[in-house]
Design an enzyme around this catalytic site. Structure first.
Site, PDB file in Angstrom:
ATOM      1  N   ASN A 133       0.846  -1.196   0.000  1.00 35.55           N
ATOM      2  CA  ASN A 133       0.000   0.000   0.000  1.00 35.55           C
ATOM      3  C   ASN A 133       0.879   1.243   0.000  1.00 35.55           C
ATOM      4  O   ASN A 133       1.959   1.256   0.598  1.00 35.55           O
ATOM      5  CB  ASN A 133      -0.896   0.018   1.243  1.00 35.55           C
ATOM      6  CG  ASN A 133      -1.784   1.259   1.288  1.00 35.55           C
ATOM      7  OD1 ASN A 133      -2.500   1.557   0.341  1.00 35.55           O
ATOM      8  ND2 ASN A 133      -1.730   1.994   2.396  1.00 35.55           N
ATOM      9  N   HIS A 135       1.010   5.023   1.316  1.00 34.95           N
ATOM     10  CA  HIS A 135       0.390   5.956   2.266  1.00 34.95           C
ATOM     11  C   HIS A 135       1.086   7.305   2.154  1.00 34.95           C
ATOM     12  O   HIS A 135       2.323   7.371   2.152  1.00 34.95           O
ATOM     13  CB  HIS A 135       0.515   5.428   3.698  1.00 34.95           C
ATOM     14  CG  HIS A 135      -0.251   6.256   4.686  1.00 34.95           C
ATOM     15  ND1 HIS A 135      -1.620   6.219   4.792  1.00 34.95           N
ATOM     16  CD2 HIS A 135       0.183   7.178   5.598  1.00 34.95           C
ATOM     17  CE1 HIS A 135      -2.006   7.073   5.729  1.00 34.95           C
ATOM     18  NE2 HIS A 135      -0.941   7.662   6.226  1.00 34.95           N
TER      19      HIS A 135
END
Length: 224
Positions: A133, A135
């Protein structure tokens, strides 16, 4: 663009999106660049999955000749979907459909490139160590539920931080709690706004996204 080069194993990848898809585009561009140079790209984008039907990322996928699917709570739950449907129910329904598609296409790695649905259920365990992911802050600071997009940059400025940046991390059962793979940093300047801070971080997000998927792909190729 998805032709294998030099018989090298290319990790079959699903990219999950919700909006404009600039990080998806960075991944597409790098795959194309390496292909055109005859370099063995370590990943192959097999499918793009969007949580919204009008995400511009879907147009990017179409332009690149990549298959795409919309997996929203409404598209998955159908008549069972209402405004009062619990958030966890919607998350699990979306996650299970994403898992179904990943199994169908033999996906080995999953990239969350601005995907706004928190994954839950079997996909997290089945793809443990294989989901990354992006971020938009320096985790472990400014992570967790509600910390996405401009909310993150507003929180960074409100806290008086001296630097910010972006993080690529593995996804686990928590929210922004997985192992950090890499980070890119920028200084917070006097007079910064959420928009100006984002403008400096965005180019680094694209670089980090590409490097993060390459790192994950190299790691998975060694296991196979």
């Amino acid at each position: 663009m998805n032709t294998d080069n030099n018989n090298e194993h290319r990790v079959k990848t699903a990219v999950l999106v919700s909006g404009g898809g600039t990080n998806l585009q960075a991944l597409i561009d790098e795959e194309r660049r390496m292909d055109s140079c005859g370099e063995p790209c370590p990943y192959k984008i097999e499918i793009v999955i969007s949580s919204t039907k009008d995400a511009y990322a879907l147009e990017r996928a179409a332009a690149a000749g990549i298959r795409a699917e919309v997996v929203s709570p409404y598209s998955v739950l159908g008549a069972a979907y209402t405004r009062s449907t619990p958030r966890d129910t919607k998350r699990l329904a979306v996650s299970n459909k994403v898992l179904e598609l990943c199994r169908e296409y033999g996906i080995e790695a999953i990239v969350l490139a601005g995907f706004l649905t928190v994954l839950s259920g079997d996909i997290v365990s089945e793809y443990s160590g294989r989901i990354i992911n992006l971020h938009p802050a320096l985790l472990p600071k400014f992570g967790g539920v509600g910390m996405w997009g401009h909310h993150v940059h507003e929180a960074v400025l409100a806290a008086g931080e001296k630097e910010s940046g972006c993080t690529i991390h593995l996804v686990d059962a928590g929210c922004d709690t997985g192992k950090i793979l890499l980070q890119r940093k920028v200084p917070v300047m006097p007079g910064d706004t959420p928009e100006s801070l984002y403008a400096r971080i965005a180019p680094l997000e694209h670089e980090a996204m590409v490097e993060g998927l390459k790192l994950l792909s190299a790691s998975l190729s060694k296991r196979s």
